[in-house]
Design a protein around this motif. Structure first.
Motif, short mmCIF file in Angstrom:
data_model
loop_
_atom_site.label_atom_id
_atom_site.label_comp_id
_atom_site.label_asym_id
_atom_site.label_seq_id
_atom_site.Cartn_x
_atom_site.Cartn_y
_atom_site.Cartn_z
N LEU A 40 0.72 -0.98 0.16
CA LEU A 40 -0.15 0.39 0.00
C LEU A 40 0.73 0.93 -0.21
O LEU A 40 1.77 1.73 0.95
N THR A 41 0.63 1.90 -0.40
CA THR A 41 1.38 3.14 -0.25
C THR A 41 0.17 4.83 -1.04
O THR A 41 -0.69 4.58 -1.73
N ILE A 42 0.79 5.48 -0.21
CA ILE A 42 0.35 7.19 -0.70
C ILE A 42 0.64 8.14 -1.97
O ILE A 42 1.51 8.23 -1.89
N HIS A 54 -3.85 -8.18 2.37
CA HIS A 54 -2.77 -8.60 1.41
C HIS A 54 -3.13 -9.58 1.02
O HIS A 54 -2.03 -8.90 -0.34
N LEU A 94 -6.45 2.33 5.34
CA LEU A 94 -4.96 3.42 6.02
C LEU A 94 -4.23 2.19 6.85
O LEU A 94 -3.44 2.67 7.55
N SER A 147 3.93 6.04 7.97
CA SER A 147 3.56 6.19 7.53
C SER A 147 2.55 7.09 8.02
O SER A 147 1.83 8.66 7.39
N VAL A 183 -4.51 6.94 -1.57
CA VAL A 183 -4.06 4.91 -1.34
C VAL A 183 -4.25 4.48 -2.50
O VAL A 183 -5.63 4.06 -3.48
N TYR A 228 -5.54 -6.13 6.37
CA TYR A 228 -5.25 -4.53 6.92
C TYR A 228 -6.12 -4.12 7.52
O TYR A 228 -5.78 -3.47 8.32
N LEU A 231 -1.52 0.27 6.49
CA LEU A 231 -0.02 1.39 6.06
C LEU A 231 0.66 1.42 7.33
O LEU A 231 0.65 1.33 8.10
N THR A 289 -4.10 -7.18 11.33
CA THR A 289 -2.29 -6.36 11.00
C THR A 289 -1.41 -7.48 10.54
O THR A 289 -0.53 -8.23 10.22
#
Length: 354
Positions: free
Chosen positions: A193-195, A284, A347, A354, A208, A259, A350, A254
């Motif tokens: 996951l990336t912003i 995931h 979120l 982050s 995201v 997530y 993340l 998690t």
């Protein structure tokens, strides 16, 4: 009996099913069918969160704003409304909407009145958080399962058609075996996951990006038709164990590859609770979802308790169960949060820095 995989998506397998061709399921089940080959579906979660003394009132008012917008031209094929108190104590209300394809959803979301409302600076200051989680799996990456043939739920209600009884269910691994792409693809997750832009947290907007082969499951329970001993067994035996498993995924998921998890109670158009719940979780990978289902103590307890009740009632159940599963490419996911706390939805997955 037929395969869960539609005929037009069947192909020579390079990856084998968990069972052989002679397998017979222990009880019947069905899957939803698209009305035409190649049809996709979009699942858009349009939500609001609130905290404080008037959280319930504020969240309900926010949801009414969302639902009012759905009545505009280009409304979804199906909509469920649901309520939850999340891991941070925020009241969360979501309209879970289903659209026939990405173009239909984008046409609605891009209406000048809808788009201007979403982008308005007031969304950062009106006292609640807003979010959109939009999932658009291809037909090859989506599967459904129903325990009864006469009431479609969730994405099945949007697709609108039902199969004959299917073979691929009633055993560990059947979820994967119902996904058409699993015939030739291991569906292994990659990336993280990336912003895209912004920052998580109150007073901010953040978008995201999901990664390849992120898995999503919505798994529901409808006990509105139960009575007598079956109702007692569900409410006293099954529901508490189910709640414990859902709370584990919400609070500590998690640790097993989950997530985020929401365990929600559905509501009717007047906002009253109905006798339907569901868990909706982001993973995931499909492999980690399967591992939790097959071996983790929390799910083993859910499955074991359910089977005890089934056997006690001699398989004569009016309890209705369903689920839908999607394994998505990175381009089939959109996540956006406005004025939301930093553990909201995806979120939560993340990295903490982050």
């Amino acid at each position: 009996m037929e395969s869960a995989i539609p005929r037009h998506l069947q192909c020579p397998r390079t990856l084998q099913r968990r069972v052989d061709d002679g397998y017979t399921p222990p009880f019947p089940a069905w899957t939803a069918r698209p009305s035409r080959p190649g049809q996709t579906i979009v699942m858009a979660l349009l939500g609001v969160q609130a905290c404080g003394a008037h959280a319930e009132r504020d969240a309900c008012a926010g949801l009414r704003q969302i639902v009012a917008g759905l009545h505009a031209h280009g409304a979804p094929l199906h909509c469920d409304v649901a309520h939850q108190v999340d891991e941070c104590g925020y009241v969360t209300m979501i309209a879970i909407t289903y659209w026939r394809d990405v173009a239909a959803y984008d046409a609605w979301a891009g209406r000048p009145d809808i788009d201007a409302w979403w982008r308005a600076p007031a969304r950062l200051t009106d006292g609640v958080g807003w979010f959109r989680e939009v999932l658009a799996p291809a037909e090859q990456r989506y599967e459904t399962l129903f325990s009864a043939p006469d009431r479609l739920e969730a994405g099945g209600a949007a697709l609108g058609r039902l199969s004959q009884e299917i073979m691929e269910h009633g055993y560990w691994g059947s979820m994967r075996d119902r996904l058409p792409l699993s015939q030739t693809d291991p569906l292994s997750a990659s990336g993280a996951l990336t912003i895209i832009d912004g920052a998580p947290g109150p007073g901010a907007r953040v978008r995201v990006a999901g990664h390849a082969n992120l898995a999503v499951i919505r798994s529901g329970q409808d006990w509105s038709d139960t009575a007598g001993e079956e109702r007692r067994l569900y409410c006293d035996n099954i529901a508490p164990v189910l709640r414990a498993g859902m709370d584990f995924l919400r609070d500590a998921g998690t640790s097993v590859g989950c997530y985020a998890n929401r365990y929600m109670q559905q509501r009717d158009v007047a906002g009253r609770p109905v006798e339907k719940t569901f868990g909706l979780s982001y993973w995931h990978s499909l492999t980690e979802l399967e591992r939790w289902a097959e071996s983790h103590a929390t799910h083993v307890a859910i499955f074991g308790t359910f089977m005890q009740v089934v056997q006690e009632l001699n398989f004569a159940l009016r309890l209705r169960l369903y689920h839908e599963v999607a394994v998505l490419t990175s381009g089939q996911q959109r996540y956006e949060y406005v004025n939301c706390h930093a553990r909201s939805g995806i979120l939560n997955g993340l990295p903490r820095e982050s």
